[in-house]
Design a protein around this motif. Structure first.
Motif, PDB file in Angstrom:
ATOM      1  N   VAL A  17       0.844  -1.201   0.000  1.00 34.84           N
ATOM      2  CA  VAL A  17       0.000   0.000   0.000  1.00 34.84           C
ATOM      3  C   VAL A  17       0.875   1.245   0.000  1.00 34.84           C
ATOM      4  CG1 VAL A  17      -1.705   1.299   1.316  1.00 34.84           C
ATOM      5  CG2 VAL A  17      -1.925  -1.166   1.109  1.00 34.84           C
ATOM      6  N   LEU A  18       1.911   1.208   0.827  1.00 30.61           N
ATOM      7  CA  LEU A  18       2.816   2.365   0.906  1.00 30.61           C
ATOM      8  C   LEU A  18       3.465   2.636  -0.448  1.00 30.61           C
ATOM      9  CD1 LEU A  18       3.975   4.264   3.164  1.00 30.61           C
ATOM     10  CD2 LEU A  18       6.020   2.862   3.003  1.00 30.61           C
ATOM     11  N   GLY A  19       3.922   1.562  -1.088  1.00 27.77           N
ATOM     12  CA  GLY A  19       4.563   1.730  -2.397  1.00 27.77           C
ATOM     13  C   GLY A  19       3.594   2.290  -3.421  1.00 27.77           C
ATOM     14  N   PHE A  20       2.374   1.799  -3.350  1.00 29.99           N
ATOM     15  CA  PHE A  20       1.338   2.290  -4.264  1.00 29.99           C
ATOM     16  C   PHE A  20       1.141   3.793  -4.091  1.00 29.99           C
ATOM     17  CE2 PHE A  20      -3.121   3.087  -5.287  1.00 29.99           C
ATOM     18  CZ  PHE A  20      -3.196   2.527  -6.547  1.00 29.99           C
ATOM     19  N   MET A  21       1.026   4.196  -2.820  1.00 28.87           N
ATOM     20  CA  MET A  21       0.816   5.614  -2.545  1.00 28.87           C
ATOM     21  C   MET A  21       2.014   6.441  -2.991  1.00 28.87           C
ATOM     22  SD  MET A  21      -0.997   5.239   1.149  1.00 28.87           S
ATOM     23  CE  MET A  21      -1.316   6.916   1.609  1.00 28.87           C
ATOM     24  N   LEU A  22       3.200   5.907  -2.739  1.00 29.04           N
ATOM     25  CA  LEU A  22       4.415   6.628  -3.122  1.00 29.04           C
ATOM     26  C   LEU A  22       4.447   6.874  -4.629  1.00 29.04           C
ATOM     27  CD1 LEU A  22       7.355   5.087  -1.067  1.00 29.04           C
ATOM     28  CD2 LEU A  22       6.775   7.499  -1.270  1.00 29.04           C
ATOM     29  N   ALA A  23       4.155   5.818  -5.381  1.00 33.96           N
ATOM     30  CA  ALA A  23       4.207   5.945  -6.836  1.00 33.96           C
ATOM     31  C   ALA A  23       3.162   6.938  -7.325  1.00 33.96           C
ATOM     32  CB  ALA A  23       3.976   4.574  -7.480  1.00 33.96           C
ATOM     33  N   LEU A  24       1.982   6.863  -6.712  1.00 35.44           N
ATOM     34  CA  LEU A  24       0.897   7.775  -7.109  1.00 35.44           C
ATOM     35  C   LEU A  24       1.298   9.220  -6.844  1.00 35.44           C
ATOM     36  CD1 LEU A  24      -1.753   6.763  -8.239  1.00 35.44           C
ATOM     37  CD2 LEU A  24      -2.823   7.291  -6.065  1.00 35.44           C
ATOM     38  N   GLN A  25       1.825   9.429  -5.639  1.00 34.65           N
ATOM     39  CA  GLN A  25       2.221  10.792  -5.261  1.00 34.65           C
ATOM     40  C   GLN A  25       3.322  11.305  -6.186  1.00 34.65           C
ATOM     41  OE1 GLN A  25       0.895  12.647  -3.058  1.00 34.65           O
ATOM     42  NE2 GLN A  25       2.364  14.235  -2.563  1.00 34.65           N
ATOM     43  N   ARG A  27       3.827  10.471  -9.249  1.00 36.02           N
ATOM     44  CA  ARG A  27       3.271  10.827 -10.561  1.00 36.02           C
ATOM     45  C   ARG A  27       2.505  12.134 -10.512  1.00 36.02           C
ATOM     46  NH1 ARG A  27      -0.084   6.351 -12.334  1.00 36.02           N
ATOM     47  NH2 ARG A  27      -1.684   7.907 -12.052  1.00 36.02           N
ATOM     48  N   ILE A  28       1.767  12.349  -9.418  1.00 34.34           N
ATOM     49  CA  ILE A  28       1.015  13.598  -9.288  1.00 34.34           C
ATOM     50  C   ILE A  28       1.972  14.781  -9.265  1.00 34.34           C
ATOM     51  CG2 ILE A  28      -0.419  14.960  -7.738  1.00 34.34           C
ATOM     52  CD1 ILE A  28      -1.645  12.248  -6.870  1.00 34.34           C
ATOM     53  N   ASP A  31       3.168  15.481 -12.669  1.00 39.04           N
ATOM     54  CA  ASP A  31       2.114  16.112 -13.472  1.00 39.04           C
ATOM     55  C   ASP A  31       2.008  17.590 -13.138  1.00 39.04           C
ATOM     56  OD1 ASP A  31       1.633  13.784 -14.653  1.00 39.04           O
ATOM     57  OD2 ASP A  31      -0.316  13.387 -13.727  1.00 39.04           O
ATOM     58  N   GLN A  32       2.067  17.872 -11.843  1.00 40.50           N
ATOM     59  CA  GLN A  32       1.917  19.270 -11.429  1.00 40.50           C
ATOM     60  C   GLN A  32       3.069  20.108 -11.955  1.00 40.50           C
ATOM     61  OE1 GLN A  32       1.382  19.249  -7.231  1.00 40.50           O
ATOM     62  NE2 GLN A  32      -0.851  19.280  -7.382  1.00 40.50           N
TER      63      GLN A  32
ATOM     64  N   LEU B   8       6.753  -3.750  -1.292  1.00 40.68           N
ATOM     65  CA  LEU B   8       6.998  -2.359  -1.672  1.00 40.68           C
ATOM     66  C   LEU B   8       7.171  -2.230  -3.185  1.00 40.68           C
ATOM     67  CD1 LEU B   8       7.462   0.356  -0.154  1.00 40.68           C
ATOM     68  CD2 LEU B   8       9.896  -0.044  -0.453  1.00 40.68           C
ATOM     69  N   GLY B  11       3.920  -2.721  -4.977  1.00 41.20           N
ATOM     70  CA  GLY B  11       3.100  -1.522  -4.823  1.00 41.20           C
ATOM     71  C   GLY B  11       3.558  -0.406  -5.735  1.00 41.20           C
ATOM     72  N   LEU B  12       4.882  -0.218  -5.831  1.00 46.26           N
ATOM     73  CA  LEU B  12       5.424   0.834  -6.700  1.00 46.26           C
ATOM     74  C   LEU B  12       5.025   0.592  -8.154  1.00 46.26           C
ATOM     75  CD1 LEU B  12       9.036   1.428  -5.322  1.00 46.26           C
ATOM     76  CD2 LEU B  12       7.174   3.079  -5.421  1.00 46.26           C
ATOM     77  N   GLY B  15       1.342   1.189  -8.596  1.00 44.87           N
ATOM     78  CA  GLY B  15       1.021   2.624  -8.544  1.00 44.87           C
ATOM     79  C   GLY B  15       1.404   3.354  -9.804  1.00 44.87           C
ATOM     80  N   PHE B  30      -3.861  13.600   0.501  1.00 45.83           N
ATOM     81  CA  PHE B  30      -3.157  12.376   0.126  1.00 45.83           C
ATOM     82  C   PHE B  30      -1.709  12.417   0.575  1.00 45.83           C
ATOM     83  CE2 PHE B  30      -0.970   9.628  -2.899  1.00 45.83           C
ATOM     84  CZ  PHE B  30      -1.688   8.464  -2.680  1.00 45.83           C
ATOM     85  N   LEU B  34       0.134   9.884   3.085  1.00 45.50           N
ATOM     86  CA  LEU B  34       1.353   9.184   2.683  1.00 45.50           C
ATOM     87  C   LEU B  34       2.430   9.344   3.748  1.00 45.50           C
ATOM     88  CD1 LEU B  34       3.075   7.709   0.599  1.00 45.50           C
ATOM     89  CD2 LEU B  34       3.577   9.897  -0.431  1.00 45.50           C
TER      90      LEU B  34
END
Lengths: 233, 111
Positions: A17-25, A27-28, A31-32, B8, B11-12, B15, B30, B34
């Motif tokens: 979950v942490l990795g998922f959030m990290l990757a999402l953040q 990318r955001i 983008d910004q 990890l 997940g990366l 994501g 968010f 995080l």
């Protein structure tokens, strides 16, 4: 050393979950950065410069094309052509006349008062031009834009659009004609100048002997109007 | 340890492949969530080194802290109090503290 007594899977899940959030953040954030407003500004200003260059090149082309003279020979036709060009505003003209400079009011509007009264509008300019025409002005230009039969004078936000070219105050109106008549027409008691000066709009009339009114620079093409077959009465 | 790293990595990858994006208005929430998650994971790592690791505490800490932090920031936004920076500071401090303890542990072990 490290011993996870139990729940290895749950730790892996949390890490996922942490990795998922990290990757999402990540990318955001990317983008910004890519859509930062200053990049847009840079892009737009580059495009503006490009367009301005293009415009200058086209204006030069127009000028060079207009210098092409019809072959001499038919003197009557040539004279007619010259007369028509003169009348339609396709040639620059010079002669005596007046230069009128109009600028927004310097008076601060009082609280609660309409600020619009203190800035120049299209109808103010139209009044001045109408007066000049009534006094026999033969050629008029506003900020370098020649007034022709199809010219408009119109408010375009804080600027004024003449021949679909926008310009900001101060406006310089050049009119060729009898300079004394033109000047007195504007200075007439109860006339345009007096009315506008009530609001503090700065109007300056200067008579001169050699005023140059530029030629019309835009394109002239009729896309709707056609020549009528028979002369309509 | 290996399992955690594998998780990890998975997940990366997920994501970066997932087409999901978070609207700009919620990106603040968010990022706080995080940071809370990062804090929980470092805290869990540290407690494992101390031999005090509790799975329930770890799991609940991760999710509840993240949601709570996001909710607090949201509420602060509504009330006109910038709790965002408070959360950043609190979690940041804790992360650095935990990292320092982990570093000391490994230094001690090498001697």
């Amino acid at each position: 050393m490290i011993t996870y007594k139990r729940g290895h899977l749950s730790i892996a899940f949390v890490c996922m979950v942490l990795g998922f959030m990290l990757a999402l953040q990540f990318r955001i954030a990317m983008d910004q950065k890519a859509s930062l407003p200053y990049q847009r500004v840079e892009e737009l200003s580059a495009r503006l410069i490009e367009t301005e260059k293009e415009r200058d090149a086209l204006q030069e082309k127009v000028a060079s094309l207009q210098q092409v003279q019809p072959a001499p020979g038919n003197t009557e036709g040539e004279q007619m052509l010259r007369e028509l060009r003169l009348r339609s505003g396709l040639t620059a003209l010079t002669g005596p006349g007046v230069i009128v400079t109009i600028d927004d009011s310097k008076i601060k509007s009082k609280a609660g008062e309409n600020q619009n009264l203190y800035i120049i509008h299209d109808d103010d300019l139209l009044k001045v031009i109408n007066e000049l025409r009534a006094a026999g002005a033969e050629a008029i230009s506003v900020n370098g834009q020649r007034l022709m039969a199809t010219s408009e004078i119109r408010c375009a936000g804080p600027t004024l659009s003449v021949n679909n070219v926008r310009s900001a105050p101060p406006y310089e109106i050049r009119a060729i004609g009898d300079s004394a008549t033109l000047e007195s027409a504007l200075r007439m008691r109860g006339g345009v100048m007096e009315t506008l000066q009530v609001w503090g709009i700065q109007l300056e009339v200067k008579a001169a002997q050699d005023i140059v009114v530029p030629a019309y620079k835009g394109a002239s093409k009729f896309s709707f109007a056609k020549e009528a077959e028979e002369a309509a009465s | 340890m290996i399992l955690a790293l594998v998780g990890l990595g998975v997940g990366l990858i997920l994501g970066s492949l997932c087409p999901l994006t978070i609207p700009v208005t919620y990106s603040k929430l968010f990022s706080v969530a995080l940071l809370a998650g990062l804090d929980s994971v470092f805290g869990g790592f540290r407690s494992a080194l101390d031999d005090r690791f509790d799975n329930m505490v770890f799991m609940s800490g991760f999710f509840v802290n993240g949601l709570l932090a996001a909710f607090l920031v949201y509420a602060g936004d509504r009330l006109g109090i910038d709790l965002y920076y408070v959360a950043l500071l609190a979690f940041g401090l804790r992360i650095f503290q935990n990292l320092a303890i982990i570093r000391r542990y490994y230094l001690k072990k090498r001697r």
